[in-house]
Scaffold this motif. Sequence first.
Motif, mmCIF file in Angstrom:
data_model
loop_
_atom_site.group_PDB
_atom_site.id
_atom_site.type_symbol
_atom_site.label_atom_id
_atom_site.label_comp_id
_atom_site.label_asym_id
_atom_site.label_seq_id
_atom_site.Cartn_x
_atom_site.Cartn_y
_atom_site.Cartn_z
ATOM 1 N N GLN A 30 6.839 12.494 0.412
ATOM 2 C CA GLN A 30 6.945 11.045 0.557
ATOM 3 C C GLN A 30 5.759 10.418 -0.163
ATOM 4 O OE1 GLN A 30 9.588 10.133 2.562
ATOM 5 N NE2 GLN A 30 10.021 12.256 3.041
ATOM 6 N N LYS A 31 6.028 9.434 -0.987
ATOM 7 C CA LYS A 31 4.970 8.823 -1.785
ATOM 8 C C LYS A 31 5.007 7.311 -1.607
ATOM 9 C CE LYS A 31 4.596 8.545 -6.528
ATOM 10 N NZ LYS A 31 4.592 9.086 -7.877
ATOM 11 N N VAL A 32 3.799 6.720 -1.515
ATOM 12 C CA VAL A 32 3.670 5.275 -1.358
ATOM 13 C C VAL A 32 2.723 4.771 -2.441
ATOM 14 C CG1 VAL A 32 3.018 3.413 0.192
ATOM 15 C CG2 VAL A 32 3.949 5.508 1.132
ATOM 16 N N GLU A 33 3.124 3.707 -3.114
ATOM 17 C CA GLU A 33 2.285 3.080 -4.140
ATOM 18 C C GLU A 33 2.184 1.600 -3.829
ATOM 19 O OE1 GLU A 33 4.231 3.640 -7.843
ATOM 20 O OE2 GLU A 33 4.052 5.812 -7.799
ATOM 21 N N ILE A 34 1.012 1.035 -4.055
ATOM 22 C CA ILE A 34 0.850 -0.402 -3.917
ATOM 23 C C ILE A 34 0.053 -0.924 -5.099
ATOM 24 C CG2 ILE A 34 -1.207 -0.234 -2.481
ATOM 25 C CD1 ILE A 34 -0.173 -2.803 -1.058
ATOM 26 N N ASN A 35 0.498 -2.048 -5.620
ATOM 27 C CA ASN A 35 -0.210 -2.746 -6.679
ATOM 28 C C ASN A 35 -0.516 -4.131 -6.117
ATOM 29 O OD1 ASN A 35 -1.336 -3.585 -9.021
ATOM 30 N ND2 ASN A 35 0.471 -3.220 -10.290
ATOM 31 N N LEU A 36 -1.786 -4.410 -5.897
ATOM 32 C CA LEU A 36 -2.217 -5.646 -5.265
ATOM 33 C C LEU A 36 -2.969 -6.492 -6.277
ATOM 34 C CD1 LEU A 36 -1.856 -6.488 -2.304
ATOM 35 C CD2 LEU A 36 -4.197 -5.818 -1.918
ATOM 36 N N HIS A 37 -2.536 -7.708 -6.455
ATOM 37 C CA HIS A 37 -3.182 -8.635 -7.393
ATOM 38 C C HIS A 37 -4.072 -9.556 -6.572
ATOM 39 C CE1 HIS A 37 -3.736 -10.937 -11.027
ATOM 40 N NE2 HIS A 37 -3.392 -12.036 -10.378
ATOM 41 N N VAL A 38 -5.386 -9.366 -6.675
ATOM 42 C CA VAL A 38 -6.347 -10.214 -5.980
ATOM 43 C C VAL A 38 -7.060 -11.073 -7.012
ATOM 44 C CG1 VAL A 38 -6.679 -8.586 -4.094
ATOM 45 C CG2 VAL A 38 -8.181 -8.484 -6.049
ATOM 46 N N LYS A 39 -7.815 -12.027 -6.528
ATOM 47 C CA LYS A 39 -8.512 -12.935 -7.434
ATOM 48 C C LYS A 39 -9.523 -12.136 -8.259
ATOM 49 C CE LYS A 39 -11.287 -17.075 -7.514
ATOM 50 N NZ LYS A 39 -12.006 -18.064 -6.725
ATOM 51 N N GLY A 40 -9.283 -12.042 -9.537
ATOM 52 C CA GLY A 40 -10.213 -11.385 -10.437
ATOM 53 C C GLY A 40 -9.906 -9.948 -10.771
ATOM 54 N N LYS A 41 -8.927 -9.316 -10.117
ATOM 55 C CA LYS A 41 -8.696 -7.905 -10.376
ATOM 56 C C LYS A 41 -7.331 -7.469 -9.857
ATOM 57 C CE LYS A 41 -11.084 -3.542 -10.095
ATOM 58 N NZ LYS A 41 -12.260 -2.828 -9.690
ATOM 59 N N ASP A 42 -6.799 -6.399 -10.434
ATOM 60 C CA ASP A 42 -5.599 -5.743 -9.918
ATOM 61 C C ASP A 42 -6.017 -4.422 -9.304
ATOM 62 O OD1 ASP A 42 -3.828 -7.700 -10.705
ATOM 63 O OD2 ASP A 42 -3.425 -6.772 -12.644
#
Length: 119
Positions: free
Chosen positions: A53-65
């Motif tokens: 089982q694999k989980v990926e998250i891509n979070l876009h925050v202020k100033g960076k990914d």
Amino acid sequence: MNLKISGHHLEVTPALREYVISKLDKVLRHFDQVIDGSVVLSVDNHKEKEKRQKVEINLHVKGKDLFVESADGDLYAAIDLMIDKLDRQVIRHKDRLQGHQHEAIKHQPLAPQIEVPPQ
């Protein structure tokens, strides 16, 4: 925050969706400048005996990914691992934003000026 939760070779149940959202609230307590994010839950069947089982998250925050992925035999354990890694990255990013490497010139104390009498 816009959050997209999707599954790859996996149906995202309401229980999984709620679990991911409740765990992401832990991250949002530390840093509230999150613009959007996408979570991908997947199952890899490379070997029929063992499902990963694999989980990926891509979070876009202020100033960076920020990108984090984790894998485990249990999907809920993989989500927990991913949240722990993401939490450390968010705290480190927040510290870098707030960490001032040196004080501004206007806040530095003035050196005492000694007047030398003319000779």
